[in-house]
Design a protein around this motif. Sequence first.
Motif, PDB file in Angstrom:
ATOM      1  N   PHE A 156      29.796  25.319  -9.437  1.00 27.57           N
ATOM      2  CA  PHE A 156      29.363  25.705 -10.773  1.00 27.57           C
ATOM      3  C   PHE A 156      29.394  24.509 -11.722  1.00 27.57           C
ATOM      4  O   PHE A 156      28.481  24.288 -12.513  1.00 27.57           O
ATOM      5  CB  PHE A 156      30.245  26.838 -11.306  1.00 27.57           C
ATOM      6  CG  PHE A 156      29.911  27.277 -12.699  1.00 27.57           C
ATOM      7  CD1 PHE A 156      28.777  28.019 -12.934  1.00 27.57           C
ATOM      8  CD2 PHE A 156      30.735  26.928 -13.763  1.00 27.57           C
ATOM      9  CE1 PHE A 156      28.445  28.429 -14.219  1.00 27.57           C
ATOM     10  CE2 PHE A 156      30.416  27.329 -15.041  1.00 27.57           C
ATOM     11  CZ  PHE A 156      29.271  28.082 -15.278  1.00 27.57           C
ATOM     12  N   ALA A 157      30.451  23.704 -11.644  1.00 29.99           N
ATOM     13  CA  ALA A 157      30.604  22.569 -12.552  1.00 29.99           C
ATOM     14  C   ALA A 157      29.544  21.498 -12.310  1.00 29.99           C
ATOM     15  O   ALA A 157      29.018  20.922 -13.251  1.00 29.99           O
ATOM     16  CB  ALA A 157      31.996  21.966 -12.404  1.00 29.99           C
ATOM     17  N   PHE A 158      29.215  21.236 -11.037  1.00 30.85           N
ATOM     18  CA  PHE A 158      28.273  20.165 -10.754  1.00 30.85           C
ATOM     19  C   PHE A 158      26.825  20.622 -10.738  1.00 30.85           C
ATOM     20  O   PHE A 158      25.932  19.785 -10.682  1.00 30.85           O
ATOM     21  CB  PHE A 158      28.625  19.495  -9.417  1.00 30.85           C
ATOM     22  CG  PHE A 158      29.852  18.656  -9.498  1.00 30.85           C
ATOM     23  CD1 PHE A 158      29.894  17.523 -10.287  1.00 30.85           C
ATOM     24  CD2 PHE A 158      30.999  19.012  -8.799  1.00 30.85           C
ATOM     25  CE1 PHE A 158      31.024  16.751 -10.390  1.00 30.85           C
ATOM     26  CE2 PHE A 158      32.138  18.260  -8.876  1.00 30.85           C
ATOM     27  CZ  PHE A 158      32.168  17.116  -9.674  1.00 30.85           C
ATOM     28  N   SER A 159      26.584  21.926 -10.827  1.00 23.52           N
ATOM     29  CA  SER A 159      25.190  22.379 -10.849  1.00 23.52           C
ATOM     30  C   SER A 159      24.700  22.678 -12.259  1.00 23.52           C
ATOM     31  O   SER A 159      23.574  23.050 -12.451  1.00 23.52           O
ATOM     32  CB  SER A 159      25.022  23.626  -9.986  1.00 23.52           C
ATOM     33  OG  SER A 159      25.728  24.715 -10.547  1.00 23.52           O
ATOM     34  N   LYS A 160      25.546  22.498 -13.250  1.00 23.07           N
ATOM     35  CA  LYS A 160      25.156  22.722 -14.635  1.00 23.07           C
ATOM     36  C   LYS A 160      24.152  21.676 -15.074  1.00 23.07           C
ATOM     37  O   LYS A 160      24.300  20.508 -14.840  1.00 23.07           O
ATOM     38  CB  LYS A 160      26.364  22.661 -15.582  1.00 23.07           C
ATOM     39  CG  LYS A 160      27.174  23.914 -15.620  1.00 23.07           C
ATOM     40  CD  LYS A 160      26.342  24.996 -16.173  1.00 23.07           C
ATOM     41  CE  LYS A 160      27.159  26.037 -16.859  1.00 23.07           C
ATOM     42  NZ  LYS A 160      26.375  27.133 -17.289  1.00 23.07           N
ATOM     43  N   LYS A 161      23.085  22.154 -15.731  1.00 23.49           N
ATOM     44  CA  LYS A 161      22.071  21.259 -16.288  1.00 23.49           C
ATOM     45  C   LYS A 161      22.423  20.971 -17.729  1.00 23.49           C
ATOM     46  O   LYS A 161      22.895  21.820 -18.452  1.00 23.49           O
ATOM     47  CB  LYS A 161      20.697  21.918 -16.213  1.00 23.49           C
ATOM     48  CG  LYS A 161      20.333  22.421 -14.856  1.00 23.49           C
ATOM     49  CD  LYS A 161      19.433  21.467 -14.181  1.00 23.49           C
ATOM     50  CE  LYS A 161      18.966  22.110 -12.908  1.00 23.49           C
ATOM     51  NZ  LYS A 161      18.900  21.356 -11.805  1.00 23.49           N
ATOM     52  N   GLU A 162      22.155  19.746 -18.130  1.00 23.83           N
ATOM     53  CA  GLU A 162      22.464  19.403 -19.529  1.00 23.83           C
ATOM     54  C   GLU A 162      21.268  19.678 -20.404  1.00 23.83           C
ATOM     55  O   GLU A 162      20.155  19.670 -20.038  1.00 23.83           O
ATOM     56  CB  GLU A 162      22.841  17.936 -19.615  1.00 23.83           C
ATOM     57  CG  GLU A 162      24.202  17.689 -18.980  1.00 23.83           C
ATOM     58  CD  GLU A 162      24.689  16.297 -19.241  1.00 23.83           C
ATOM     59  OE1 GLU A 162      24.293  15.694 -20.232  1.00 23.83           O
ATOM     60  OE2 GLU A 162      25.497  15.818 -18.438  1.00 23.83           O
TER      61      GLU A 162
END
Length: 173
Positions: free
Chosen positions: A167-173
């Motif tokens: 979840f943390a690394f798949s977040k788009k900015e």
Amino acid sequence: MNNISCDVIRDLIPLVKDNIASEDSIKAVNEHIITCEECRNIFGKEEKTENIIDLTRSFSKFQNKLRISAAMVMMFGIFFGLSFTATDMIFYNTVIMPAIGALGYIIFGWKVSFILPIILFATHYLTNFSGILTGTEHLQIMELVMWTAIYTGFALLGSVIMGLLHFAFSKKE
């Protein structure tokens, strides 16, 4: 020199470009484009066609093979960890079971929270039952349920950690 129509030459141009035409066809096309400017332009514009691999299909096949491999490693890890239950090396399961949970998350996603306890109990029961049959040390049913619950907790901890990392690394900015 043969007088071949432009339609026939245009049919042969892709074969010549792909290097699958016969020598006579190559010779005929080369002789024709010397005298026919329109076919020469088509021959120059024609892109060499290559076999295009369907990347999505190839990637999904790779993913399936990776999942099967991960499931095999997971099952090996479960049996490996369960073999430590009645030994002095039982505390290695504090590392093995969370790793199994992380692999379970990779394979099944969040469904692992439903599947993993069943898999752990079934394999733990089968290994314990095989110990009963062979006459080696085995666990009573309450001990079996207790250790399965502990291992399931460690495995679910590993899957939650992997899920949070995903979840943390798949977040788009």
